[in-house]
Design an enzyme around this catalytic site. Structure first.
Site, mmCIF file in Angstrom:
data_model
loop_
_atom_site.group_PDB
_atom_site.id
_atom_site.type_symbol
_atom_site.label_atom_id
_atom_site.label_comp_id
_atom_site.label_asym_id
_atom_site.label_seq_id
_atom_site.Cartn_x
_atom_site.Cartn_y
_atom_site.Cartn_z
ATOM 1 N N GLU A 79 0.854 -1.183 0.000
ATOM 2 C CA GLU A 79 0.000 0.000 0.000
ATOM 3 C C GLU A 79 0.891 1.234 0.000
ATOM 4 O O GLU A 79 1.734 1.394 0.891
ATOM 5 C CB GLU A 79 -0.904 0.034 1.224
ATOM 6 N N ASP B 88 -6.461 8.487 9.875
ATOM 7 C CA ASP B 88 -5.107 8.112 10.290
ATOM 8 C C ASP B 88 -4.812 8.569 11.711
ATOM 9 O O ASP B 88 -5.173 9.680 12.121
ATOM 10 C CB ASP B 88 -4.071 8.720 9.346
ATOM 11 N N TYR C 291 -11.304 -4.571 2.873
ATOM 12 C CA TYR C 291 -10.419 -4.164 3.966
ATOM 13 C C TYR C 291 -11.240 -4.163 5.250
ATOM 14 O O TYR C 291 -12.139 -3.346 5.429
ATOM 15 C CB TYR C 291 -9.885 -2.765 3.664
#
Length: 265
Positions: free
Chosen positions: A49, A60, A175
């Site tokens: 990634e 994040d 994911y």
């Protein structure tokens, strides 16, 4: 069949779990990715990634945020990330490359221009944390026309309807976020993880990869027993940030995770 699907098929036949490190493009230095990524592949990574730095990375945690800010200070842009992917291909890298970034830079770049450039650069798929599947039709169609996958998230609080929607729209893999919250290594993975993966597995034939909170060989091994892929980002970034030799540190960490995964197979 795209490069991502072929990789999962090959690993499945071999009885192995995909190891997918995340590294921010342009961190710690602008050109670092060109050395770190081949080292990750040589150490046992099956896919990579490539994180596209962004000024407002809402999904994040502090480790990847800091890496992104440093990459932005190094002058890295979405266009530069695509150029980096192309240079990695020119160096002979063959494993799948997946761009992970936010929607605004792609929208500003232009959807068709982005998908065409990504395909030409050798990118295989895209992950966009702030693009809901319900709003993805335009980008999905453009990516599909260029042979690229669009990967979506599911979380432990996703209900059955949401799982079925994502299973219908995702390509490449799904994911699975192991826990609620932002990215970052944790002291332990949640005890409900196995049930979460099983719940998705009963509703989708897609490959399932688990990320967020994985930072040790033991944690990777636990995930490897239930999922098709293990995604590791913050723990890798921490080691790169702290190392005098980022390339060697990255390779050693991924080698340890690979050993943990293979030992659990």
């Amino acid at each position: 069949m795209g490069r991502i699907a072929r990789t999962f098929e090959h690993l499945s036949r071999a009885g192995r779990t995909a190891l997918m490190p995340f590294i921010t493009v342009g961190f710690p230095a602008a050109e670092s990715t060109l050395a770190i990524v081949p080292a990750l592949a040589a150490a046992g990574a099956d896919m990579i990634e490539l994180g596209v730095p962004f000024s407002d990375p809402l999904a994040d945690g502090p480790t990847i945020q800091a890496a992104g800010q440093r990459a932005l200070a190094n002058g890295v842009t979405l266009r530069g990330c695509l150029d980096t992917a192309e240079r990695l291909r020119d160096q002979g890298l063959e494993i799948p490359l997946i761009l992970m970034g936010y929607y605004n830079p792609i929208f500003q770049f232009g959807i068709e221009a982005f998908t065409e450039r990504a395909a030409a650069a050798g990118v295989d798929g895209v992950i966009i944390p702030d693009l809901p599947p319900e709003e993805s039709d335009e980008l999905r169609a453009a990516l599909a026309a260029c042979g690229l996958d669009l990967i979506f998230f599911l979380t432990p609080v996703s209900d059955d309807e949401r799982i079925e929607l994502v299973a219908e729209r995702a390509t490449g893999f799904i994911y699975l976020i192991s826990l609620t919250g932002v990215t970052g290594a944790r002291d332990h993975l949640p005890p409900e993880l196995e049930n979460f993966v099983s719940r998705v597995r009963t509703r989708s034939s897609q490959s399932l990869c688990v990320g967020f909170g994985i930072g040790t060989p033991a944690e990777a091994a636990r995930v490897g027993r239930i999922a098709d892929g293990v995604i590791v980002g913050s723990a890798l970034i921490k080691r790169v940030a702290a190392a005098d030799d980022p390339v060697a540190a990255a390779a050693a960490f991924i080698s340890d995770l690979r050993a943990g995964l293979d030992g659990a197979s």
